[in-house]
Design an enzyme around this catalytic site. Structure first.
Site, short mmCIF file in Angstrom:
data_model
loop_
_atom_site.label_atom_id
_atom_site.label_comp_id
_atom_site.label_asym_id
_atom_site.label_seq_id
_atom_site.Cartn_x
_atom_site.Cartn_y
_atom_site.Cartn_z
N GLU A 267 0.86 -1.19 0.00
CA GLU A 267 0.00 0.00 0.00
C GLU A 267 0.89 1.23 0.00
O GLU A 267 1.93 1.26 0.67
CB GLU A 267 -0.90 0.02 1.24
CG GLU A 267 -1.64 1.35 1.37
CD GLU A 267 -2.89 1.30 2.23
OE1 GLU A 267 -2.95 0.45 3.14
OE2 GLU A 267 -3.80 2.10 1.97
N CYS A 470 -6.75 1.31 2.43
CA CYS A 470 -7.59 2.52 2.38
C CYS A 470 -7.31 3.33 1.11
O CYS A 470 -8.21 3.99 0.60
CB CYS A 470 -7.35 3.36 3.62
SG CYS A 470 -7.95 2.54 5.09
N GLU A 595 -12.19 -3.83 3.48
CA GLU A 595 -12.74 -3.74 4.85
C GLU A 595 -13.81 -2.65 4.96
O GLU A 595 -13.83 -1.88 5.91
CB GLU A 595 -11.62 -3.57 5.90
CG GLU A 595 -10.77 -2.34 5.75
CD GLU A 595 -9.79 -2.13 6.91
OE1 GLU A 595 -9.17 -3.09 7.38
OE2 GLU A 595 -9.69 -0.98 7.37
O1 AHR Z 1 -2.61 -1.40 6.60
C1 AHR Z 1 -2.98 -0.11 6.93
C2 AHR Z 1 -4.48 0.11 6.80
O2 AHR Z 1 -5.15 -0.73 7.67
C3 AHR Z 1 -5.07 -0.23 5.47
O3 AHR Z 1 -5.00 0.80 4.58
C4 AHR Z 1 -6.49 -0.50 5.79
O4 AHR Z 1 -7.06 -1.43 4.91
C5 AHR Z 1 -6.46 -0.95 7.23
O5 AHR Z 1 -7.31 -0.22 8.00
#
Ligand code: AHR
Length: 867
Positions: A267, A470, A595
Site C-alpha cells: 500500500e 484505504c 474492509e
Molecule cells: O494497513 C494499513 C491500513 O489498515 C489499510 O489501509 C487498511 O485497509 C487498514 O485499516
C-alpha cells in the site's frame, strides 16, 4: 395520506414504545434494563446498560462497557452515539436509534436479536442539516412500519415513517409539532456509579440482562488473556521447568493446502511508493502537490514543494495556462534575468542519494516562453557546492517537448539536489522534471528501487496485493484509486492526494505493479473499490458512486481484466501492449472492496460488481471483503453477503495483540469448508507503543502455523503494512523500514521470509504431546509440517513462545533417511529484541531426533529431497 394519519395517531400515544416493551417482559422473572450512552469521551463510548430488580438500585454492566458503538464518521473526530433509544418489536428484535452529531440532520439505526450482536447500521438523513436530537422509534404492527420521531429544538419535534427492511424512510412529513415534553417523558435520568446519565428504562426477562452480564464477563476474561505479554512472563511462568514434547508426524495424514499462502500487501502508506519503492528521485516532479494532499494540515505543501530558486536575479512562479496535459495542470515558469547559473533546484525526498559511477536518466518537459531559445543545463550538486555531475539538454523550442539526457555521478552522495539552469536569459516553462537511476529492479525504465524490491523478492511472495488498503477506496468518491488514471505516459497520469496525507504521482501505476509481480513470480491481486469510499475518511462515508454511474464503474472493472489479459489488439489489451507488454499478464484474482462498512450502499454496489465479473469472466476469482475485524457486525454481515452470493474468497483483516494470536490458533479450524475461501489480507501483532520485536514476530510465527494447518481454507495471507520510510510514517508497526539509502527489515520480516521461502503445498498432520498441558503453556508451543511437491522437501516449523526451552523428540519416520541433510534456521533472543536475524546452519538428523527449542524461538528445519 393514510400514513400521515397514522403518524398523528401514534404521536398522540407518545409513551407507546415504552409501554409496548412491558408486554415483552417475562414476568415475574423480569428485571429493569436501563440503556444509555455516557457523555464521556464526547459521546463516543457507545451503548451501555445497567440493570435493577426494583427500579431503584441500579447496577452498571460496565465500567463503560460498550455493547454497540457508532460507526458513523471519520477516524478520530466523530463516531458518536448521542441519546440512544431502545425498543423491542413483537418479532423479538431490538431496535436502537440515536443522534450522531449536532450538524448533519442524520439519525442512526441498528437492530439486534440479543443486544450483544448487532446488525449493520444505517444513517438516514432526516433533515437537510442541524440538530436532530432524542430520537424515538415505535412499531406499528398493523403496517409493520416504524414511527421515528425526534426533537429539533426544545419545543418542536418531527417525525417520519421508517422501514427497517429497506433501512430508509417511507414517508417524511415535516410536522414539527410542539410535543417535546412527551418525548422526554420516555427517558429517565439516573445517578449511576459512573455519573449521572439519561437513558431509557425497559422491563426485560432476567435472562436477557444475564446474557449482557455474561457477554461483558466473557469479554473481560478474553481480554485478560489477550493482554498477556512477555514482560510479565517472569511472574506468569515463575518456576516453570523446561517442557518436554514428543512430536510425531503422520505421513499418511495429509491434505493439500494453498500454494499461494504467503504474499505481500503493498500500500502507498508511509511513503511506500513515491519516495520509496518507486525509484524517482525528484519530489513533486510535476508541480502538482496541493494543500489538499495534507488535508489542509501543512500550509507549505503546494506546487512549489521541494523546489526553490537557486542564484540571483531570477523568479519562479507556477502557471496553469497551457499545461502539457489536462491531468497535469501545473507547471513552473522560470525567468532568468542574467546569465549567472541561477536555476530551479529540487531537494528530492530529504536529499537525493547518488552512487559513484552510476548513471541517471534526466527528463524534462520544457518550452521557451520568452527570450532567446537556449539550452538547459541539469546539474547534480551537494550542500557544500560540490558538483556530482551535469549534462546539457538540447535547445528549447517554443512548444512543449520532452528533453532527455544521462548524468553519471562522480561521487557517492546522500545530500544531492538537482538544479535546472537555463543557459540564456529569458523565461522557460518546465514540467515533469525527472531524475531516475538507470539501475532499477530488473533495469526497467520508470522502475523500482533495487534494494527495496530485492528485499521484497527475497520473501518469495506468491502474490502481491495492491495498491491499498484505504488507498484503494480513497477518501471520498473523488479520491478512489482509479486504475485507468495510473497507466500510459507519465505526463498523462492523474496524480491525486493520498489518503494518508501526502501525494500520489501514479508514477508507480498498474503497469508497474503488474510488471513487478511478473518479475518476482507472484500473482497480481489488484483491489478495486466496491463503489464506496473509505468509511473512515473525512469525506463520503455515506457516499457511494451514484447508481446511475455504476454501469460505467462496472465497465471500468471489466476493462481492467481486458487490459491485463486481453489480446494485444483488444481495446484495453492494446494499451498494455503499447506500454511494452504484448503478452497478457494472466490476472486471476481481483479484490473488490477493502474492509468496507457493510451498509446497504455497499451491498448494492458490491453485488453489481461481483455479478458482472462472474458473468463476463468466470475464470477470475473475486475476493470480497468482510470488514476490519475478526468478529463483529461487518464481519458477520460481510460473510452473509459472501455466502448468499457465493463469493469465492473473502478478505479478512485483523490487527491484534500477541495474546490474541496465542489464544486463537483454532480460529480457522472452526471454519466451514463449504463456504468462501479466506484471504487474510491484513494482519499483524500489535503491542502497546506499536514496536516490532521478537515478541510480535514470534506471535505471528505461532499464528502462521495455524494458518498453514488451515491452508485448505485460507488461500492467501499478507502482513500489513509492508513498507515505511523513516520520518514519514503514518502507521506502526510495518514490516520493512527504510530511508533513502538503507533498508531495515524487522524481526517480523524474517518470519514472513522464512514462511515464504519454506512454503509447501501439502500439510502433514502432526501430533504434539507435552509434559505440561496448562493452557498458558500449550498455547505457546506450535508445530507445522508441510511438504513442497516441486522439490519434495519437507519443512518443519517449530515455535516456542515460552521463556523456557522445550526439549522435543521429533519422530519423522518415513520422511527422513540416515543421510538427510537438513537446513536449520533459528530465530531467537529476548522478546524485546528489535534487531535479530535468523541463524542458518546445516545439520544431519535421523528419523527420530532430539531438538531443544530455545525459549522464545522459531526454528525451521528444511529436509531436502528425501521422499
Ligand atoms: O494497513 C494499513 C491500513 O489498515 C489499510 O489501509 C487498511 O485497509 C487498514 O485499516
Amino acid at each position: 395520506m393514510i400514513r400521515h394519519k397514522l403518524v398523528a395517531l401514534l404521536l398522540l400515544s407518545g409513551a407507546l414504545a415504552f409501554n409496548s416493551v412491558d408486554a415483552f417482559a417475562d414476568a415475574p422473572d423480569s428485571t429493569y434494563l436501563f440503556s444509555y450512552a455516557s457523555t464521556k469521551n464526547a459521546g463516543r463510548n457507545g451503548l451501555h446498560f445497567a440493570w435493577s430488580t426494583d427500579g431503584k438500585q441500579w447496577n452498571e454492566i460496565g465500567p463503560e462497557y460498550r455493547f454497540v458503538g457508532c460507526d458513523y464518521g471519520p477516524w478520530g473526530a466523530e463516531k458518536r452515539m448521542l441519546a440512544p433509544y431502545l425498543t423491542k418489536t413483537a418479532d423479538g428484535l431490538w431496535h436502537c436509534v440515536w443522534s450522531l452529531n449536532e450538524k448533519e440532520g442524520r439519525l442512526a439505526h441498528a437492530a439486534s436479536a440479543d443486544l450483544v450482536n448487532w446488525k449493520r447500521q444505517s444513517y438516514p438523513k432526516v433533515m437537510e442539516e442541524g440538530n436532530c436530537l432524542y430520537p424515538e422509534i415505535s412499531y406499528n404492527q398493523a403496517t409493520k412500519e416504524f414511527l421515528l420521531s425526534w426533537l429539533i429544538a426544545t419545543a418542536t419535534n418531527d417525525t417520519a415513517i421508517f422501514s427497517t427492511t429497506t433501512r430508509d424512510f417511507i414517508t417524511y412529513t415535516p410536522t414539527k409539532k410542539a410535543i417535546a415534553a412527551i418525548r422526554m417523558n420516555n427517558r429517565a435520568s439516573l445517578a449511576l456509579a459512573g455519573g449521572s446519565v439519561t437513558g431509557v428504562i425497559t422491563k426485560v426477562a432476567k435472562s436477557e440482562a444475564d446474557r449482557l452480564k455474561d457477554a461483558r464477563d466473557l469479554n473481560d476474561y478474553r481480554q485478560q488473556k489477550y493482554d498477556e505479554r512477555t514482560e510479565s512472563d517472569a511472574v506468569r511462568f515463575a518456576g516453570l521447568q523446561p517442557v518436554e514434547a514428543t512430536i510425531t508426524v503422520d505421513k499418511k495424514e495429509s491434505k493439500t493446502i494453498s500454494d499461494l499462502l504467503v504474499g505481500v500487501f503493498f500500500e502507498d502508506i508511509n511513503y511506500a511508493a513515491d519516495g520509496g519503492l518507486y525509484a524517482e528521485l525528484i519530489q513533486n516532479r510535476d508541480f502538482e502537490y496541493d494543500l489538499s494532499d495534507t488535508q489542509g494540515r501543512d500550509r507549505s505543501w503546494n506546487s512549489k514543494k521541494a523546489w526553490s530558486l537557486k542564484g540571483e536575479n531570477a523568479t519562479f512562479t507556477i502557471d496553469t495556462v497551457t499545461p502539457i496535459h489536462p491531468n497535469n495542470p501545473h507547471y513552473a515558469v522560470l525567468s532568468v534575468k542574467e546569465k549567472n547559473d541561477a536555476g530551479l533546484e529540487n531537494s528530492g525526498y530529504d536529499g537525493i542519494v547518488l552512487k559513484k559511477g552510476e548513471s541517471y536518466d534526466v527528463s524534462v518537459f520544457a518550452r521557451q516562453l520568452e527570450g532567446k531559445k537556449g539550452k538547459l543545463l541539469v546539474r547534480l550538486t551537494g550542500k557544500s557546492g560540490a558538483v556530482y555531475g551535469e549534462s546539457q539538454l538540447l535547445t528549447l523550442s517554443s512548444n512543449w517537448k520532452q528533453y532527455k539526457s544521462v548524468v553519471k555521478a562522480n561521487a557517492d552522495a546522500t545530500d544531492a539536489s538537482l538544479v535546472v539552469i537555463p543557459q540564456e536569459v529569458g523565461t522557460v516553462a518546465l514540467d515533469m522534471i525527472s531524475l531516475f537511476p538507470q539501475k532499477t529492479f530488473k533495469n526497467h525504465p520508470n522502475g523500482l528501487r533495487t534494494d527495496l524490491a530485492e528485499t521484497l523478492a527475497a520473501m518469495h511472495p506468491r502474490f502481491v496485493r495492491f495498491p491499498g488498503g484505504c488507498v484503494a477506496h480513497g477518501s471520498g468518491l473523488e479520491n478512489m484509486y482509479r486504475w485507468k488514471n495510473t497507466i500510459g505516459p507519465l505526463e498523462s497520469r492523474k496524480p491525486q492526494p493520498n489518503l494518508w496525507g501526502y501525494h500520489q504521482t501514479a508514477g508507480l501505476g498498474y503497469f508497474e505493479y503488474f510488471q513487478f509481480c511478473e518479475d518476482i513470480g507472484a500473482e497480481p491481486l489488484p483491489v478495486l473499490a466496491a463503489g464506496v469510499p473509505c468509511q473512515n475518511s473525512h469525506e463520503g462515508q455515506q457516499g457511494g458512486i451514484p447508481m446511475c454511474d455504476m454501469g460505467d464503474y462496472v465497465q471500468e472493472v471489466l476493462d481492467l481484466i481486458e487490459w491485463a489479459n486481453g489480446d494485444a489488439k483488444s481495446t484495453w489489451g492494446k494499451k498494455r501492449a503499447e506500454a511494452g507488454h504484448p503478452k497478457p499478464f494472466n490476472l486471476k484474482y481481483v479484490g473488490v472492496g477493502n474492509e468496507d462498512l457493510i451498509s446497504d450502499i455497499f451491498e448494492e454496489r458490491f453485488e453489481m460488481l461481483f455479478k458482472a465479473v462472474k458473468e463476463k469472466h468466470p475464470e477470475i476469482t473475486v475476493v470480497g471483503t468482510v470488514g476490519p475485524f475478526y468478529e463483529g457486525t461487518d464481519y458477520e454481515e460481510g460473510w452473509d453477503i459472501a455466502s448468499r452470493l457465493g463469493v469465492p474468497m473473502v478478505d479478512e483483516h485483523y490487527y491484534v495483540s500477541p495474546g490474541w494470536m496465542i489464544y486463537n490458533q483454532d480460529y480457522y479450524d472452526k471454519y466451514d469448508r463449504s463456504k468462501s475461501k479466506v484471504y487474510l489480507g491484513e494482519y499483524a501483532a500489535h503491542l502497546p507503543g506499536r514496536p516490532n520485536n521478537l515478541e510480535t514476530a514470534l506471535a505471528e510465527a505461532l499464528y502462521l502455523t495455524s494458518v498453514e494447518r488451515n491452508g485448505d481454507v485460507v488461500s492467501m495471507a499478507s502482513y500489513a503494512p509492508l513498507l515505511a520510510k523513516e520520518g514519514h510514517t503514518q502507521w506502526n508497526p510495518d514490516l520493512i523500514y527504510f530511508n533513502n539509502s538503507e533498508v531495515k527489515p524487522t524481526v517480523d520480516y524474517y518470519v514472513q521470509k522464512l514462511y515464504g521461502q519454506n512454503a509447501g503445498d501439502t500439510y502433514l498432520t502432526s501430533q504434539i504431546k507435552l509434559s505440561n498441558n496448562k493452557e498458558q503453556v500449550k498455547n505457546r508451543i506450535a508445530v507445522s509440517v508441510v511438504q513442497d511437491s516441486k522439490s519434495g522437501d519437507v519443512i518443519v516449523k517449530l515455535v516456542n513462545m515460552l521463556p523456557v526451552s522445550v526439549k522435543s523428540t521429533l519422530n519423522l519416520e518415513g520422511l527422513v533417511s540416515e543421510s538427510s541433510t537438513v537446513t536449520k534456521t533459528l530465530l531467537t533472543g529476548s522478546p524485546a529484541d528489535k534487531k535479530l536475524q535468523p541463524q542458518v546452519s546445516e545439520i544431519k538428523i535421523t528419523a527420530n531426533f532430539d531438538y531443544e527449542m530455545p525459549g522464545y524461538s522459531f526454528t525451521v528445519f528444511r529436509i531436502s529431497n528425501k521422499l
